[in-house]
Design a protein around this motif. Structure first.
Motif, PDB file in Angstrom:
ATOM      1  N   PHE A  38      38.120  60.600   9.163  1.00 57.86           N
ATOM      2  CA  PHE A  38      38.976  60.954   8.027  1.00 57.86           C
ATOM      3  C   PHE A  38      39.633  62.326   8.188  1.00 57.86           C
ATOM      4  N   ALA A  40      42.458  63.556   9.249  1.00 58.74           N
ATOM      5  CA  ALA A  40      43.818  63.743   8.725  1.00 58.74           C
ATOM      6  C   ALA A  40      43.829  63.740   7.204  1.00 58.74           C
ATOM      7  N   ARG A  41      43.056  62.873   6.593  1.00 58.07           N
ATOM      8  CA  ARG A  41      43.027  62.780   5.128  1.00 58.07           C
ATOM      9  C   ARG A  41      42.261  63.933   4.493  1.00 58.07           C
ATOM     10  N   GLY A  43      42.337  67.112   5.522  1.00 60.05           N
ATOM     11  CA  GLY A  43      43.132  68.336   5.559  1.00 60.05           C
ATOM     12  C   GLY A  43      42.271  69.551   5.860  1.00 60.05           C
ATOM     13  N   ASP A  91      35.906  55.726  -1.793  1.00 62.41           N
ATOM     14  CA  ASP A  91      36.684  56.203  -0.654  1.00 62.41           C
ATOM     15  C   ASP A  91      37.726  55.218  -0.130  1.00 62.41           C
ATOM     16  N   VAL A  94      42.962  54.558  -0.838  1.00 62.24           N
ATOM     17  CA  VAL A  94      43.611  55.396   0.166  1.00 62.24           C
ATOM     18  C   VAL A  94      44.097  56.738  -0.377  1.00 62.24           C
ATOM     19  N   ALA A  95      44.852  56.759  -1.428  1.00 67.32           N
ATOM     20  CA  ALA A  95      45.460  58.012  -1.888  1.00 67.32           C
ATOM     21  C   ALA A  95      44.471  58.930  -2.592  1.00 67.32           C
ATOM     22  N   LEU A  98      39.139  60.328  -1.268  1.00 64.95           N
ATOM     23  CA  LEU A  98      38.413  61.501  -0.794  1.00 64.95           C
ATOM     24  C   LEU A  98      38.582  62.716  -1.705  1.00 64.95           C
TER      25      LEU A  98
END
Length: 135
Positions: A38, A40-41, A43, A91, A94-95, A98
């Motif tokens: 995860f 990329a998601r 950050g 989780d 998608v948007a 997390l």
């Protein structure tokens, strides 16, 4: 502030996990694996998550032991929460999935900042940079 039953469960599990070196090592490796998936998601929270898991790894291996029990519980609880597939916001959404995990990580950083700063200084002295996930 209302009590979040998922956080309560995560903290309860944290105490049990910390009493077992095997369980603690499994948790750390699971966090490294899941955070990579995860990345990329997550950050900016990715590096924070790796720092938390690295501290726990170094504690369980005996490399870094100057961590108060309350800090260990808080960090372990946050890592358990991160691994729980069904938490406040599941989780797989998608948007948003997390967002609650990132909020828990952020709160954990605030609660444990002094101990994390000490740990980071120790890592700097050891010549470690970043959050390697090798044991």
């Amino acid at each position: 502030m209302p009590v979040n039953p998922f956080r309560v469960e995560a903290r309860r599990r944290a105490g049990r996990i910390l009493r077992s070196a095997t369980a603690t090592r499994w948790l750390v490796q699971a966090v490294f694996n899941r955070s990579d998936r995860f990345k990329a998601r997550l950050g900016d929270a990715f590096a924070d998550l790796i720092l938390l898991a690295s501290l726990l790894r170094d504690w369980v291996t005996g490399r870094y032991r100057t961590v108060p029990w309350g800090t260990l519980l808080t960090i372990t609880g946050a890592l358990v929460y991160f691994l729980m597939p069904l938490d406040a916001i599941p989780d797989p959404i998608v948007a948003l999935g997390l967002l609650d995990d990132i909020a828990v990580i952020s709160r954990t950083l605030k609660l444990t900042r002094t101990d994390l700063d000490r740990y980071q200084q120790w890592r700097n002295v050891q010549g470690e940079v970043g959050g390697e996930n090798n044991e």
